[in-house]
Structures are given as C-alpha cells and as structure tokens.
Scaffold this motif. Structure first.
Motif, PDB file in Angstrom:
ATOM      1  N   GLN A  33      30.849  19.973  43.908  1.00 37.21           N
ATOM      2  CA  GLN A  33      30.739  21.325  44.444  1.00 37.21           C
ATOM      3  C   GLN A  33      32.105  21.995  44.501  1.00 37.21           C
TER       4      GLN A  33
ATOM      5  N   HIS B  55      33.530  25.548  42.545  1.00 34.86           N
ATOM      6  CA  HIS B  55      34.193  26.676  43.218  1.00 34.86           C
ATOM      7  C   HIS B  55      35.580  26.931  42.611  1.00 34.86           C
TER       8      HIS B  55
ATOM      9  N   CYS C  31      40.645  31.817  46.961  1.00 34.91           N
ATOM     10  CA  CYS C  31      39.256  31.342  47.000  1.00 34.91           C
ATOM     11  C   CYS C  31      39.101  30.447  48.224  1.00 34.91           C
TER      12      CYS C  31
ATOM     13  N   PHE D   5      36.352  28.377  50.643  1.00 33.85           N
ATOM     14  CA  PHE D   5      34.989  27.867  50.739  1.00 33.85           C
ATOM     15  C   PHE D   5      34.984  26.619  51.635  1.00 33.85           C
TER      16      PHE D   5
END
Length: 243
Positions: A201, A205, A217, A219
C-alpha cells in the motif's frame, strides 16, 4: 528507462520501492549500511541493479557512489534512524545517529544529488519523512519527531531552491507501515498501530506521488486528520501523550 538511486534501498520501504521500479525496467543503485542484507535477494543478481554499501552520514562515500553511478533521474532517500526516549536517557550520545542520519545525512544526499541534477538540467529528489514530523513541538515530544520535522523542512527548502533548475522535490509523509523494522520496535507485531499500511500500500502511494511530482504526499488520511486535531489541543492536554 529511469536511472534511480535509493539510499536506504536494502531493506523496508526502500527495498519495496526498488522491487517496484525494477519491475518497470529502471536501472537501480541500492545503497545501504549493510550490503549483506541483500544476500540471496533476487535483485542482488539483477543485471540492472548495483548494490552499494554506504552510510548516509559519510558525505565522501555519497559523493563517490553518485559519481560512479552516473546520471541520476530520481534520487530517493529512505534511510532513517529511530532512538526512543529510554535509550537517550540511558546514553545521551544516542541522539547523534538520529541527527546524523535523519537531518545531516538527508541534507548531504540532497545537496550532492542536487548538484549532479543541476549539471544534467533535470532530476527529481524524494525523501521519506514520517507523519510524526507533522506534530508540532509539544511537552514530551520526541527527538525523532523533531528530526522528521526538520526533514520535511529540508525538502521544502530544496524545492524552492531547485525549482528554477527544473528539479522536483517530493517529501513523502507516511504513517505506520508494516515493515520488519516497525515490527522489531514493537515486539515482533505492529498490528496494534493505528491505520497500519502494508508495504505494498505504501509503495502505491509513494510511486503515484513521485509520478505526479507532488510536493508532498501524506498518508493515510485518517492518521493525518488525527495529527491535525492533536496539534489544536491545549498544551496541558498534549502533555498527556507519552510518546
């Protein structure tokens, strides 16, 4: 076919990114403090992959590997060091690797890489920071958190400085990723960490943000929201957080 160097590329997120880009046909240089970690790994014998034993705190070694590798389209720095408060209380010298790797090493890697890219006329610098770096300073805040705030600031500074040269700078700000190192720090099991991400995952990203040449970014969004809420709390309430 991109030429990519990953500093911290012999384990964890760095190695997962290396596997991703190798699958896309990139030429890779994977740098790590202990090259023996790659023994038996499929990438160790890959025709387009070279393994370099180098410590990010050794500027001369960084200069050598970048010079020897040649043109670099994408430089990714995933190397990091974590030391908890108990270790620092027992030995104040334990602060030095955190500073040397997370702050000084990142600066040196970006400085050297940025010089190469200016001569090339293009390039992209990327650093993996941590969502802990979005925490504002508060009572009991960790050195690690402060070092990651500094890492984010270093990326923001280089972005402004290198923009006129056409060089992009992306800072990746992840939450908890289920790496071997995180499991090691949590007694072998990191499943209790909030909003835990798998390496796969995280790679999705990160690779997407790099492809878009994003400035930042962060997350997962849920943990990002919790950090923002925590930053709004009064300091007496923030002081209740132990780590």
């Amino acid at each position: 076919m991109k030429r990519i160097m990953i500093i911290g590329g012999t384990r964890g997120i760095g190695l997962a990114l290396a596997e991703h880009y190798a699958g896309q046909g990139a030429t890779l240089a994977l740098c790590g403090r202990d090259a023996s970690r790659m023994a038996g790994h499929p990438l160790a014998g890959h025709a387009r992959v070279r393994i370099e034993e180098v410590d990010i705190t050794d500027r001369a070694a960084l200069e050598r590997v970048m010079r020897d590798f040649g043109p670099i389209d994408l430089l990714i720095v995933t190397a990091g060091h974590y030391t908890d408060a108990a270790a620092i209380a027992a030995d104040p010298e334990a602060t030095l690797p955190v500073l040397g790797t997370n702050v000084g090493g990142l600066y040196d890697a970006f400085d050297i890489g940025g010089r190469h890219m200016r001569r090339q006329g293009q390039g992209h610098l990327v650093a993996i920071a941590s969502i802990a770096g979005l925490l504002k300073d508060y009572p009991g805040a960790s050195l690690y958190s402060a070092s990651k705030r500094a890492a984010i600031a270093i990326c923001d500074t280089f972005r402004k400085a290198l923009a006129p040269f056409g060089i992009a700078v992306t800072v990746i700000v992840p939450g908890y990723v289920d790496t071997a190192r995180l499991r090691e720090l949590n007694g072998g099991d990191a499943r209790r960490k909030p909003f835990l991400q798998t390496e796969a995952q995280a790679v999705r990203h990160i690779a997407a943000a790099i492809a878009r040449r994003d400035a930042r970014c962060v997350f997962p969004w849920q943990l990002h929201m919790l950090i923002r809420l925590f930053n709004w709390l009064p300091r007496p309430l923030q002081s209740l957080r132990k780590k």
